[in-house]
Design an enzyme around this catalytic site. Structure first.
Site, mmCIF file in Angstrom:
data_model
loop_
_atom_site.group_PDB
_atom_site.id
_atom_site.type_symbol
_atom_site.label_atom_id
_atom_site.label_comp_id
_atom_site.label_asym_id
_atom_site.label_seq_id
_atom_site.Cartn_x
_atom_site.Cartn_y
_atom_site.Cartn_z
ATOM 1 N N TRP A 102 7.098 9.457 1.912
ATOM 2 C CA TRP A 102 7.118 9.115 0.541
ATOM 3 C C TRP A 102 8.132 10.200 -0.268
ATOM 4 O O TRP A 102 8.783 9.662 -1.089
ATOM 5 C CB TRP A 102 5.819 9.011 -0.188
ATOM 6 C CG TRP A 102 5.450 7.525 0.686
ATOM 7 C CD1 TRP A 102 3.999 7.768 1.330
ATOM 8 C CD2 TRP A 102 5.719 6.237 0.300
ATOM 9 N NE1 TRP A 102 3.780 6.381 1.743
ATOM 10 C CE2 TRP A 102 4.696 5.504 1.140
ATOM 11 C CE3 TRP A 102 6.734 5.721 -0.261
ATOM 12 C CZ2 TRP A 102 4.879 4.305 1.030
ATOM 13 C CZ3 TRP A 102 6.808 4.313 -0.481
ATOM 14 C CH2 TRP A 102 5.827 3.573 0.372
ATOM 15 N N ASP A 172 3.390 12.949 -6.962
ATOM 16 C CA ASP A 172 3.053 11.400 -6.725
ATOM 17 C C ASP A 172 1.802 11.382 -6.167
ATOM 18 O O ASP A 172 1.604 11.395 -4.901
ATOM 19 C CB ASP A 172 4.443 10.989 -5.593
ATOM 20 C CG ASP A 172 3.852 9.388 -4.951
ATOM 21 O OD1 ASP A 172 2.838 9.050 -5.650
ATOM 22 O OD2 ASP A 172 4.846 8.917 -4.376
ATOM 23 N N LYS A 196 -4.136 2.000 -4.370
ATOM 24 C CA LYS A 196 -4.818 2.831 -3.146
ATOM 25 C C LYS A 196 -6.088 3.191 -3.860
ATOM 26 O O LYS A 196 -7.255 2.822 -3.215
ATOM 27 C CB LYS A 196 -3.929 3.868 -2.883
ATOM 28 C CG LYS A 196 -2.963 3.637 -1.969
ATOM 29 C CD LYS A 196 -1.684 3.390 -2.210
ATOM 30 C CE LYS A 196 -0.564 3.087 -1.190
ATOM 31 N NZ LYS A 196 0.850 3.509 -1.520
HETATM 32 C C1 LIG Z 1 1.899 3.428 -1.538
HETATM 33 C C2 LIG Z 1 2.903 4.760 -2.127
HETATM 34 C C3 LIG Z 1 3.981 4.512 -2.588
HETATM 35 C C4 LIG Z 1 4.636 3.184 -2.920
HETATM 36 O O1 LIG Z 1 3.879 2.854 -3.820
HETATM 37 P P1 LIG Z 1 4.490 1.190 -4.522
HETATM 38 O O2 LIG Z 1 3.562 0.943 -5.552
HETATM 39 O O3 LIG Z 1 4.528 0.022 -3.474
HETATM 40 O O4 LIG Z 1 6.039 1.568 -4.933
HETATM 41 C C5 LIG Z 1 4.656 5.744 -2.946
HETATM 42 N N1 LIG Z 1 4.029 6.865 -2.709
HETATM 43 C C6 LIG Z 1 2.756 7.331 -2.098
HETATM 44 C C7 LIG Z 1 2.496 8.533 -1.847
HETATM 45 C C8 LIG Z 1 2.018 6.007 -1.614
HETATM 46 O O5 LIG Z 1 1.090 6.304 -0.970
#
Ligand SMILES: *Cc1c(COP(=O)(O)O)cnc(C)c1O
Length: 360
Positions: A102, A172, A196
Site C-alpha cells: 500500500w 494511511d 476495514k
Molecule cells: C484497503 C487499503 C487501501 C485501499 O483502500 P481503497 O479504499 O480501496 O482505496 C489503502 N491502504 C491500506 C493500508 C488499505 O488497507
C-alpha cells in the site's frame, strides 16, 4: 439466520449490534417515515447524525481542536493523489517509507505531483519488517513524510509512532484506525478508507491539521480540496450519507464499549492468541518480525501449500470465511479487526488445531 466468522481484509465484518440497530431503522429513521438513505443530506435529522459522528470520533480519538475531520469519498487510493495535491503547498518533494504494497502504491501515485524520495524500504525482506528508524534518509525540505501504520497485505504494523522531527507525518490508517489509541498530535494528516475498521465502503475519513491545508496545486477541483471541504462541513456535494451514518453508529458502539483503550486490550489479546499458537505449531508460519506484527491482519502459511485448498474448504464448512491470503503473499490471512469477536479467533484456533491433527 446464522452468521459466520468473516476474516475478510475488507470490506470486512461489522459489529452485530450496529447491524441490528441499522436494520431496525432501515424503513423509518427517528419517526421521519423514511430511511436515512432516502433523506436529503441538508435535512436536520441527517445533519445531526453527521455532526454527532464527527463529535464522537473526536472524543474517541482525542482529536485536538486545530484538526479538521473530513468525511469524504475516493477511497484511500484516491487520497494517495489528493494528499500531495493538498499538502505540497509550494514544496516539490515528499518522503515515503515503504513497509508494504500500500505504501508503494501511495508513493507511485505521488510521483505525478512531486519528486518522491523513498527514505526507507523493507522490500528486500519482502516487507516482513520496518526499516530501523536510524537509517531513514529523510529530507528536511520534504513537504511531508508518508507511512502506512498498518500494511494490510503483509501484516506489518508500526506499534509506535516514529519521530520525524518538524516535517508533517502522514499516515494511511485504513486498516488500523480505531484499533488502539493514537496520538493524533504527532501527525499532520491521518486518513483511512472506512471499509476495514469503521463501516461500509464509500467513505474515507481525513483528519488534518488545519494549518497544512489551503495551498493546493493549481487547477485542483474544489471537490478534492481539503480546505474547501472543511469550509463546507464535507458537504460540497452529496456525501456518502449511509456510510457516514453507519460510521457514526460504530463510533457510538466503541464509546459504549469503553473507547480505544478497551478496544486495544481486546485486540492485543486476540492477536497474541493467534501469533502464540502459530509460533508454537511448526505446521504454521508467520514471517513477520515480532517487533512489528500487525494486531489486525495476520498472514500465515501452511507447511505444505498443497493443502491450502483443503484448509480453506474445511474452514468454510466450519463457518470461517475470508481466510485466503492476498495473492502477493500467498497462504492465509486472518483479518481480525475490532468487529471480529474473540470467539471468532477461538473458533479459528480450534479449526487450525483440528486441521493439524487430521491433515498436518
Ligand atoms: C484497503 C487499503 C487501501 C485501499 O483502500 P481503497 O479504499 O480501496 O482505496 C489503502 N491502504 C491500506 C493500508 C488499505 O488497507
Amino acid at each position: 439466520m446464522s452468521r459466520i466468522f468473516n476474516f475478510s481484509a475488507g470490506p470486512a465484518t461489522l459489529p452485530q449490534p450496529v447491524l441490528e440497530a441499522v436494520a431496525a431503522e432501515m424503513l423509518d429513521f427517528g419517526g421521519q417515515g423514511m430511511g436515512i438513505m432516502e433523506m436529503s443530506h441538508r435535512d436536520k435529522p441527517f445533519m445531526q447524525v453527521a455532526a454527532e459522528a464527527e463529535a464522537d470520533l473526536r472524543t474517541l480519538m482525542n482529536i485536538p481542536a486545530n484538526y479538521k475531520v473530513l468525511f469524504l469519498q475516493g477511497g484511500a487510493t484516491g487520497h494517495f493523489s489528493f494528499i500531495p495535491m493538498n499538502l505540497l503547498a509550494g514544496k516539490t518533494r515528499a518522503d515515503y517509507i515503504l513497509t508494504g504494497d500500500w505504501g508503494k502504491k501511495a508513493a507511485k501515485a505521488a510521483k505525478d505531483f512531486c519528486s518522491v524520495n523513498i527514505a526507507a524500504t523493507s522490500e528486500e525482506t519482502k516487507f516482513t519488517t520496518i526499516p530501523d528508524r536510524a537509517g531513514w534518509r529523510l529530507n528536511p525540505d520534504a513537504a511531508y513524510v508518508h507511512i502506512t501504520p498498518n500494511e494490510t497485505i503483509h501484516g506489518v504494523e508500526f506499534l509506535d509512532t516514529p519521530d520525524v522531527g518538524n516535517v508533517p507525518l502522514v499516515g494511511d490508517f485504513s486498516s488500523t484506525i480505531l484499533s488502539r489509541p493514537v496520538d493524533v498530535s504527532k501527525y499532520g494528516l491521518i486518513y483511512a478508507g472506512a471499509q476495514k475498521n469503521i463501516g461500509p465502503a464509500g467513505l474515507t475519513i481525513v483528519i488534518v491539521r488545519e494549518d497544512l491545508i489551503g495551498k493546493v496545486l493549481p487547477g485542483l477541483p474544489p471537490i478534492f480540496n481539503y480546505a474547501e471541504q472543511a469550509a463546507n462541513d464535507s458537504m460540497l456535494n452529496t456525501p456518502p450519507t449511509f456510510a457516514w451514518y453507519m460510521a457514526g453508529k460504530v463510533f457510538k458502539h466503541l464509546l459504549a464499549g469503553g473507547g480505544l483503550e478497551a478496544m486495544a486490550a481486546v485486540n492485543q489479546r486476540k492477536a497474541e492468541k493467534l501469533y502464540g499458537y502459530i509460533d508454537r505449531e511448526a505446521f504454521y508460519t508467520n514471517p513477520v518480525d515480532k517487533a512489528c506484527r500487525s494486531w489486525m491482519n495476520i498472514p500465515f502459511t501452511l507447511a505444505d501449500a498443497e493443502q491450502d485448498a483443503a484448509f480453506l474448504q474445511g474452514a468454510k464448512a466450519a463457518g470461517l470465511a475470508g481466510l485466503k491470503g492476498h495473492r502477493a503473499v500467498g497462504g492465509m490471512r486472518a483479518s481480525i479487526y475490532n468487529a471480529m469477536p474473540e470467539a471468532g479467533v477461538d473458533a479459528l484456533l480450534d479449526y487450525m488445531k483440528e486441521f493439524v491433527r487430521t491433515r498436518g
